[in-house]
Design a protein around this motif. Sequence first.
Motif, mmCIF file in Angstrom:
data_model
loop_
_atom_site.group_PDB
_atom_site.id
_atom_site.type_symbol
_atom_site.label_atom_id
_atom_site.label_comp_id
_atom_site.label_asym_id
_atom_site.label_seq_id
_atom_site.Cartn_x
_atom_site.Cartn_y
_atom_site.Cartn_z
ATOM 1 N N ALA A 119 -6.905 9.840 12.824
ATOM 2 C CA ALA A 119 -5.743 9.170 13.414
ATOM 3 C C ALA A 119 -5.477 7.828 12.741
ATOM 4 O O ALA A 119 -4.313 7.489 12.450
ATOM 5 C CB ALA A 119 -5.963 8.980 14.913
ATOM 6 N N SER A 120 -6.529 7.073 12.472
ATOM 7 C CA SER A 120 -6.334 5.752 11.869
ATOM 8 C C SER A 120 -5.878 5.862 10.419
ATOM 9 O O SER A 120 -5.130 5.003 9.935
ATOM 10 C CB SER A 120 -7.606 4.906 11.975
ATOM 11 N N VAL A 121 -6.305 6.914 9.707
ATOM 12 C CA VAL A 121 -5.836 7.115 8.337
ATOM 13 C C VAL A 121 -4.324 7.353 8.331
ATOM 14 O O VAL A 121 -3.590 6.762 7.529
ATOM 15 C CB VAL A 121 -6.584 8.289 7.669
ATOM 16 N N VAL A 122 -3.848 8.188 9.241
ATOM 17 C CA VAL A 122 -2.403 8.444 9.311
ATOM 18 C C VAL A 122 -1.657 7.155 9.639
ATOM 19 O O VAL A 122 -0.680 6.798 8.969
ATOM 20 C CB VAL A 122 -2.087 9.542 10.352
ATOM 21 N N ASP A 123 -2.110 6.440 10.667
ATOM 22 C CA ASP A 123 -1.431 5.203 11.068
ATOM 23 C C ASP A 123 -1.442 4.163 9.941
ATOM 24 O O ASP A 123 -0.422 3.533 9.644
ATOM 25 C CB ASP A 123 -2.116 4.599 12.304
ATOM 26 N N THR A 124 -2.616 3.983 9.311
ATOM 27 C CA THR A 124 -2.759 2.942 8.299
ATOM 28 C C THR A 124 -1.964 3.263 7.042
ATOM 29 O O THR A 124 -1.306 2.387 6.460
ATOM 30 C CB THR A 124 -4.244 2.738 7.950
ATOM 31 N N LEU A 125 -2.015 4.522 6.609
ATOM 32 C CA LEU A 125 -1.281 4.881 5.396
ATOM 33 C C LEU A 125 0.228 4.854 5.630
ATOM 34 O O LEU A 125 0.991 4.487 4.721
ATOM 35 C CB LEU A 125 -1.728 6.251 4.892
ATOM 36 N N GLN A 126 0.669 5.224 6.823
ATOM 37 C CA GLN A 126 2.096 5.113 7.117
ATOM 38 C C GLN A 126 2.531 3.654 7.025
ATOM 39 O O GLN A 126 3.578 3.332 6.439
ATOM 40 C CB GLN A 126 2.405 5.654 8.509
ATOM 41 N N HIS A 127 1.718 2.766 7.573
ATOM 42 C CA HIS A 127 2.040 1.337 7.529
ATOM 43 C C HIS A 127 2.016 0.818 6.090
ATOM 44 O O HIS A 127 2.900 0.052 5.686
ATOM 45 C CB HIS A 127 1.047 0.561 8.395
ATOM 46 N N ALA A 128 1.002 1.233 5.322
ATOM 47 C CA ALA A 128 0.890 0.782 3.932
ATOM 48 C C ALA A 128 2.093 1.226 3.117
ATOM 49 O O ALA A 128 2.663 0.448 2.333
ATOM 50 C CB ALA A 128 -0.405 1.311 3.313
ATOM 51 N N GLU A 129 2.492 2.463 3.292
ATOM 52 C CA GLU A 129 3.620 2.995 2.514
ATOM 53 C C GLU A 129 4.927 2.295 2.881
ATOM 54 O O GLU A 129 5.764 2.025 2.014
ATOM 55 C CB GLU A 129 3.726 4.509 2.744
ATOM 56 N N ALA A 130 5.074 1.975 4.170
ATOM 57 C CA ALA A 130 6.298 1.302 4.613
ATOM 58 C C ALA A 130 6.328 -0.153 4.154
ATOM 59 O O ALA A 130 7.399 -0.696 3.846
ATOM 60 C CB ALA A 130 6.408 1.370 6.138
ATOM 61 N N ALA A 131 5.148 -0.797 4.089
ATOM 62 C CA ALA A 131 5.092 -2.221 3.775
ATOM 63 C C ALA A 131 5.100 -2.514 2.291
ATOM 64 O O ALA A 131 5.512 -3.602 1.868
ATOM 65 C CB ALA A 131 3.835 -2.837 4.404
ATOM 66 N N HIS A 132 4.656 -1.540 1.471
ATOM 67 C CA HIS A 132 4.490 -1.804 0.043
ATOM 68 C C HIS A 132 5.683 -1.266 -0.745
ATOM 69 O O HIS A 132 6.092 -0.118 -0.565
ATOM 70 C CB HIS A 132 3.197 -1.149 -0.447
ATOM 71 N N ILE A 146 0.689 0.997 -13.578
ATOM 72 C CA ILE A 146 1.910 0.820 -12.779
ATOM 73 C C ILE A 146 1.758 -0.499 -12.033
ATOM 74 O O ILE A 146 1.010 -0.582 -11.051
ATOM 75 C CB ILE A 146 2.112 1.976 -11.787
ATOM 76 N N PRO A 147 2.429 -1.562 -12.460
ATOM 77 C CA PRO A 147 2.173 -2.903 -11.922
ATOM 78 C C PRO A 147 2.304 -3.034 -10.408
ATOM 79 O O PRO A 147 1.607 -3.826 -9.790
ATOM 80 C CB PRO A 147 3.213 -3.766 -12.644
ATOM 81 N N ASP A 148 3.216 -2.270 -9.783
ATOM 82 C CA ASP A 148 3.417 -2.442 -8.343
ATOM 83 C C ASP A 148 2.716 -1.362 -7.516
ATOM 84 O O ASP A 148 3.026 -1.169 -6.344
ATOM 85 C CB ASP A 148 4.917 -2.468 -8.010
ATOM 86 N N ALA A 149 1.739 -0.664 -8.109
ATOM 87 C CA ALA A 149 0.996 0.356 -7.365
ATOM 88 C C ALA A 149 -0.126 -0.283 -6.556
ATOM 89 O O ALA A 149 -0.643 -1.346 -6.896
ATOM 90 C CB ALA A 149 0.423 1.401 -8.322
ATOM 91 N N HIS A 150 -0.503 0.369 -5.465
ATOM 92 C CA HIS A 150 -1.572 -0.112 -4.585
ATOM 93 C C HIS A 150 -2.503 1.046 -4.265
ATOM 94 O O HIS A 150 -2.051 2.142 -3.949
ATOM 95 C CB HIS A 150 -0.973 -0.670 -3.292
ATOM 96 N N VAL A 151 -3.823 0.815 -4.361
ATOM 97 C CA VAL A 151 -4.804 1.833 -4.005
ATOM 98 C C VAL A 151 -5.235 1.622 -2.557
ATOM 99 O O VAL A 151 -5.678 0.528 -2.187
ATOM 100 C CB VAL A 151 -6.039 1.795 -4.926
ATOM 101 N N ALA A 152 -5.110 2.663 -1.736
ATOM 102 C CA ALA A 152 -5.539 2.630 -0.337
ATOM 103 C C ALA A 152 -6.578 3.736 -0.149
ATOM 104 O O ALA A 152 -6.230 4.914 -0.126
ATOM 105 C CB ALA A 152 -4.347 2.843 0.596
ATOM 106 N N ASP A 153 -7.848 3.349 -0.035
ATOM 107 C CA ASP A 153 -8.952 4.311 0.012
ATOM 108 C C ASP A 153 -9.365 4.571 1.456
ATOM 109 O O ASP A 153 -9.966 3.705 2.098
ATOM 110 C CB ASP A 153 -10.128 3.757 -0.792
ATOM 111 N N PRO A 154 -9.092 5.758 2.015
ATOM 112 C CA PRO A 154 -9.465 6.064 3.402
ATOM 113 C C PRO A 154 -10.974 6.046 3.648
ATOM 114 O O PRO A 154 -11.408 5.958 4.800
ATOM 115 C CB PRO A 154 -8.910 7.479 3.617
#
Length: 200
Positions: free
Chosen positions: A59-72, A24-32
Motif C-alpha cells: 500500500a505504501s509503495v503505491v501511495d509513495t510512487l503516485q506522489h513521487a510521479e505527481a511531484a517530479h 537523463i538530467p531530470d530523472a529520479h530513482v525511487a527504490d521501493p
Amino acid sequence: MLIWINGAFGSGKTHTAFELRRRIPDAHVADPEVLGFALHRMLPRAAHGDFQDLPQWRASVVDTLQHAEAAHPGPVLVPMTLVRDDYFDEVVGGLRARGVDVRHYALTASPATLRKRLNTRVPFVPAGLHRESWAIEQIPRCVTALAQDRYATHVATDEQTTDEVVEWIAQDAGLTLVAPRLAPWRYQLRRLSVGIQHIR
C-alpha cells in the motif's frame, strides 16, 4: 511517467536505473526496497520475512510512487523485482488505476547468466553472503514468472550491455538521453560505486 524496471535478481535493474538517471538530467530513482527495510527496522525480527508480503509495504509503495510521479517533473525510475501475480496487479495495477503512466520493463536473462552475475557482483563481498545466496535461490521462480505476457515489456539482457539496455528502454519510452556513454574505465568505477552503495 514512471518507469518500472523489473527482473530477477542479477538482471541489472539497479545499474540500469542509475545509468538512466545519469543520462537523463531530470530523472529520479525511487527504490521501493527502502520502504521495505524501513518497515523491517520498525518490526521485531520475528516479523521480518519478505517485506513484499506485508500489506502495508504494498500500500505504501503505491501511495509513495503516485506522489513521487505527481511531484517530479521528469521520469521516476523504479528498480524492483515483483514477480507474484497478485502483488504485481496490486502495485503496478493499482498505480495504473490511479492514472499513473507506468511503463513496465522486465529485464530477462538465462539462469546461467543470472548466477554468473550474482556470483561476481562485488569482488570483495564474502562468498556465500546470505543475501546473494537467497537471490540465487530465487532465480527459477523469477525466470518462470517474468516469462509471462503479464510482465511485458521484456528486454533480453544476456547479450546486451547496460548501455544498450538503457538506450533501448529510453527509445521505447520516448525519453531523450542527454549524457553520453561513459568510457569503459569510468563505467566500471561507477558500476562498482553503485554496487557498493546497494550492499544490504
